[in-house]
Design a protein around this motif. Structure first.
Motif, PDB file in Angstrom:
ATOM      1  N   TYR A 266      45.533  47.052 -14.655  1.00  0.00           N
ATOM      2  CA  TYR A 266      46.663  46.644 -15.517  1.00  0.00           C
ATOM      3  C   TYR A 266      48.038  46.532 -15.325  1.00  0.00           C
ATOM      4  N   TRP A 267      48.898  46.019 -15.668  1.00  0.00           N
ATOM      5  CA  TRP A 267      50.202  45.953 -16.024  1.00  0.00           C
ATOM      6  C   TRP A 267      50.333  45.139 -17.742  1.00  0.00           C
ATOM      7  N   LEU A 268      50.832  47.179 -18.620  1.00  0.00           N
ATOM      8  CA  LEU A 268      51.210  46.336 -19.763  1.00  0.00           C
ATOM      9  C   LEU A 268      52.473  46.298 -20.905  1.00  0.00           C
ATOM     10  N   PRO A 269      53.346  45.582 -20.312  1.00  0.00           N
ATOM     11  CA  PRO A 269      54.494  45.552 -20.435  1.00  0.00           C
ATOM     12  C   PRO A 269      55.044  46.076 -21.990  1.00  0.00           C
ATOM     13  N   ASP A 270      56.208  46.847 -22.825  1.00  0.00           N
ATOM     14  CA  ASP A 270      56.788  46.930 -23.616  1.00  0.00           C
ATOM     15  C   ASP A 270      57.484  45.162 -24.071  1.00  0.00           C
ATOM     16  N   ASP A 271      57.422  44.829 -23.737  1.00  0.00           N
ATOM     17  CA  ASP A 271      58.400  43.528 -24.040  1.00  0.00           C
ATOM     18  C   ASP A 271      56.823  42.234 -24.278  1.00  0.00           C
ATOM     19  N   ALA A 272      56.941  42.046 -25.916  1.00  0.00           N
ATOM     20  CA  ALA A 272      55.683  41.423 -25.715  1.00  0.00           C
ATOM     21  C   ALA A 272      55.509  40.007 -25.466  1.00  0.00           C
ATOM     22  N   ALA A 273      56.816  39.585 -24.997  1.00  0.00           N
ATOM     23  CA  ALA A 273      57.589  38.410 -24.625  1.00  0.00           C
ATOM     24  C   ALA A 273      56.793  37.736 -22.652  1.00  0.00           C
ATOM     25  N   GLU A 274      56.414  39.570 -22.384  1.00  0.00           N
ATOM     26  CA  GLU A 274      55.994  38.774 -21.243  1.00  0.00           C
ATOM     27  C   GLU A 274      54.512  39.731 -20.819  1.00  0.00           C
ATOM     28  N   PRO A 275      54.138  38.582 -20.329  1.00  0.00           N
ATOM     29  CA  PRO A 275      52.523  38.938 -20.682  1.00  0.00           C
ATOM     30  C   PRO A 275      52.035  40.150 -19.774  1.00  0.00           C
ATOM     31  N   ALA A 276      50.875  40.449 -20.815  1.00  0.00           N
ATOM     32  CA  ALA A 276      50.080  41.345 -20.098  1.00  0.00           C
ATOM     33  C   ALA A 276      48.674  41.026 -19.231  1.00  0.00           C
ATOM     34  N   ARG A 277      49.452  41.662 -17.984  1.00  0.00           N
ATOM     35  CA  ARG A 277      47.556  41.161 -17.184  1.00  0.00           C
ATOM     36  C   ARG A 277      46.950  42.215 -16.144  1.00  0.00           C
ATOM     37  N   GLN A 278      45.972  41.636 -15.475  1.00  0.00           N
ATOM     38  CA  GLN A 278      45.169  42.406 -14.961  1.00  0.00           C
ATOM     39  C   GLN A 278      45.662  42.139 -13.257  1.00  0.00           C
ATOM     40  N   LEU A 279      45.928  43.113 -12.748  1.00  0.00           N
ATOM     41  CA  LEU A 279      46.949  43.194 -11.118  1.00  0.00           C
ATOM     42  C   LEU A 279      45.151  42.613 -10.649  1.00  0.00           C
ATOM     43  N   GLY A 280      44.891  41.615  -8.969  1.00  0.00           N
ATOM     44  CA  GLY A 280      44.100  41.547  -9.119  1.00  0.00           C
ATOM     45  C   GLY A 280      42.863  41.178  -9.682  1.00  0.00           C
ATOM     46  N   ARG A 281      41.853  41.435  -8.932  1.00  0.00           N
ATOM     47  CA  ARG A 281      40.506  40.511  -9.796  1.00  0.00           C
ATOM     48  C   ARG A 281      39.169  41.277  -9.217  1.00  0.00           C
ATOM     49  N   ASP A 282      38.188  41.111 -10.096  1.00  0.00           N
ATOM     50  CA  ASP A 282      37.030  41.837 -10.148  1.00  0.00           C
ATOM     51  C   ASP A 282      36.174  41.071  -8.664  1.00  0.00           C
ATOM     52  N   ASP A 283      35.432  41.840  -8.362  1.00  0.00           N
ATOM     53  CA  ASP A 283      34.254  41.535  -6.510  1.00  0.00           C
ATOM     54  C   ASP A 283      33.328  41.852  -8.120  1.00  0.00           C
ATOM     55  N   SER A 284      32.788  41.063  -8.558  1.00  0.00           N
ATOM     56  CA  SER A 284      30.973  40.899  -9.425  1.00  0.00           C
ATOM     57  C   SER A 284      30.985  39.845  -9.780  1.00  0.00           C
ATOM     58  N   PHE A 285      29.627  40.046 -10.537  1.00  0.00           N
ATOM     59  CA  PHE A 285      29.089  38.450 -10.375  1.00  0.00           C
ATOM     60  C   PHE A 285      29.463  37.638 -11.834  1.00  0.00           C
ATOM     61  N   ALA A 286      30.017  38.728 -12.692  1.00  0.00           N
ATOM     62  CA  ALA A 286      30.561  38.123 -13.954  1.00  0.00           C
ATOM     63  C   ALA A 286      31.960  37.242 -14.228  1.00  0.00           C
ATOM     64  N   GLN A 287      32.573  37.916 -12.417  1.00  0.00           N
ATOM     65  CA  GLN A 287      34.036  37.078 -11.761  1.00  0.00           C
ATOM     66  C   GLN A 287      34.385  35.947 -11.062  1.00  0.00           C
ATOM     67  N   GLU A 288      32.474  35.765 -10.560  1.00  0.00           N
ATOM     68  CA  GLU A 288      32.004  34.844 -10.545  1.00  0.00           C
ATOM     69  C   GLU A 288      31.747  33.007 -11.374  1.00  0.00           C
ATOM     70  N   GLN A 289      30.797  34.263 -12.521  1.00  0.00           N
ATOM     71  CA  GLN A 289      31.277  32.908 -13.873  1.00  0.00           C
ATOM     72  C   GLN A 289      31.943  32.603 -14.181  1.00  0.00           C
ATOM     73  N   MET A 290      34.116  33.646 -14.818  1.00  0.00           N
ATOM     74  CA  MET A 290      34.388  33.372 -14.913  1.00  0.00           C
ATOM     75  C   MET A 290      35.149  32.395 -14.073  1.00  0.00           C
ATOM     76  N   ALA A 291      35.546  32.657 -12.856  1.00  0.00           N
ATOM     77  CA  ALA A 291      35.738  31.632 -12.326  1.00  0.00           C
ATOM     78  C   ALA A 291      35.339  30.256 -11.924  1.00  0.00           C
ATOM     79  N   ALA A 292      33.770  30.100 -12.542  1.00  0.00           N
ATOM     80  CA  ALA A 292      33.078  28.899 -12.895  1.00  0.00           C
ATOM     81  C   ALA A 292      33.378  27.833 -13.590  1.00  0.00           C
ATOM     82  N   GLY A 293      34.133  29.195 -14.688  1.00  0.00           N
ATOM     83  CA  GLY A 293      34.469  28.349 -15.593  1.00  0.00           C
ATOM     84  C   GLY A 293      33.163  29.069 -17.426  1.00  0.00           C
ATOM     85  N   VAL A 294      32.686  30.032 -16.841  1.00  0.00           N
ATOM     86  CA  VAL A 294      32.148  30.557 -17.752  1.00  0.00           C
ATOM     87  C   VAL A 294      33.070  31.393 -18.793  1.00  0.00           C
ATOM     88  N   PRO A 295      33.233  31.716 -20.232  1.00  0.00           N
ATOM     89  CA  PRO A 295      34.045  32.173 -21.008  1.00  0.00           C
ATOM     90  C   PRO A 295      33.728  33.801 -20.701  1.00  0.00           C
TER      91      PRO A 295
END
Length: 419
Positions: A266-295
């Protein structure tokens, strides 16, 4: 023990005749004895009738006998005869020696053949709770959690001074259903760090050339880590050792991150105007579901949420190209963690808030103390899994963030890529 002082002129002791009975205990002693063999009382003394402190005891041969003087030595310094010699008498309570063999459970016994000889408790496994802090700006905590019998997470960190110059953070999470996954994760973390400890080639000196070299290094680190995991088992087993992989390297305030499986960067910047984000993505069933639109919440809490689609190990899939991200750091926190943390706080913005709040409660927040606070948070939520949090505190250059995926990094010509 000293003889009893006499009153008046010294009197010579009479010649020994017959036996001498002890006036204190009545034991018969040889005539030449000066002390009772049974209780230690003096058998040759002078009369002390003048001061009356010790009544005389006349015997048939005219010798005056008396018992020994009361012991006046400080407690703990008595002679064996004074205490009846039941063993050494300490002058004060002595705390048990705190060493690696002293039982940490009872504090009394010692570890013999793997268990306490007093209470039977085995010594704690050093991997149950590990803290690493190679420099003031990099640190991490790896903890067993509340539910697991052993810690199958592993981390390996290195860093130099000054802050932001160079650091390597590697976290691997052993697959619970696999055999000896704790061995796999540690082997992978060490092998990967050995590769990533080497500075990346600069090429022609452009950002793209550096990104390409960084991508090749991350891909090579995954390859070496996979080989180390495969070599950690010598026999064929139904579920060979396996683990996930996540790593981030900082070089002159530029970050390159890569992962295989569901451990995260994860990248978690101090500046609230800069978005925090996950770098890369999971290799998982949950990731595949999210890619398909599951919350996210539904996908990450479903029955197969932690089923991974790629991993390191003898039975790993053929394509192990890591998900790669490069970026230039602004002031903020770089985090590499296992799912033992993000199980309870997955979304990057929520994780930034959690870290910021934790750091605000610490008088002098450092990567290690903040990592420990996040581990404590996960344990307070239930600690269902092993927990690893590695952090780097970056001051940043103040430049904008850019991202280059694996296709742009071009690890090696002809290699498969997965952005």
């Amino acid at each position: 023990m000293t003889d009893i002082p006499t009153t008046g002129a010294p009197q010579p002791a009479p010649a020994p005749t017959g036996s001498r009975d002890c006036p204190a205990c009545g034991t018969a002693n040889p005539a030449e004895s000066t002390f009772c063999e049974a209780c230690g009382a003096d058998l040759v003394v002078a009369v002390r009738a003048a001061n009356g402190t010790q009544p005389a005891a006349d015997v048939s041969d005219g010798t005056v006998l008396a018992s020994a003087t009361p012991q006046t030595a400080p407690a703990g310094e008595e002679s064996p005869l004074d205490v009846g010699w039941t063993g050494a008498v300490p002058s004060a309570a002595v705390a048990p020696v705190a060493d690696e063999l002293t039982c940490h459970a009872c504090g009394e016994g010692h570890i013999v053949d793997g268990y306490c000889d007093h209470c039977g408790t085995p010594p704690p496994n050093p991997r149950d709770h590990l803290v690493e802090s190679p420099t003031s700006w990099v640190g991490g905590v790896c903890d067993i959690g509340k539910r697991h019998a052993r810690n199958e997470d592993a981390m390996s960190l290195s860093a130099g001074e000054p802050a932001g110059s160079r650091a390597v953070l590697v976290v691997c999470d052993g697959v619970s259903m696999a055999t000896d996954s704790h061995i796999a994760s540690l082997a992978a973390a060490k092998a990967a760090r050995a590769v990533l400890d080497q500075p990346f080639p600069k090429g022609v000196g452009t950002p793209d050339a550096w990104a390409a070299g960084a991508g090749r290094a991350l891909t090579s680190a995954v390859t070496r880590a996979n080989e180390a995991v495969a070599a950690s088992v010598v026999e064929d087993v139904p579920n060979p050792p396996s683990c996930t992989f996540a790593a981030a390297v900082v070089e002159d305030d530029v970050i390159v991150a890569g992962n295989v499986g569901d451990s995260r960067v994860y990248w978690l910047p101090d500046d609230a105007a800069e978005p925090a984000r996950q770098l890369g993505r999971d290799d998982s069933f949950a990731q595949e579901q999210m890619a398909a639109g599951v919350p996210r919440l539904e996908a990450e809490t479903g029955p197969h949420a932690h089923s991974i689609t790629r991993w390191l190990g003898k039975d790993a899939p053929d394509d192990l190209t890591p998900h790669l991200t490069t970026m230039t750091a602004t002031p903020g926190w770089l985090m590499v963690c296992s799912d033992g943390l993000w199980n309870y706080c997955s979304e990057a913005e929520a994780l930034r808030s959690l870290l910021t709040d934790a750091a605000a409660r610490i008088e002098d927040p450092s990567p290690t103390t903040v990592a420990q606070a996040l581990v404590d948070f996960a344990n307070e939520q239930g600690g269902r899994d092993n927990i690893t949090v590695a952090l780097a505190r970056l001051a940043g250059r103040g430049s904008s963030t850019t991202t280059t995926e694996a296709t742009a990094a071009a690890p090696v010509e002809g290699d498969p890529t997965d952005g």
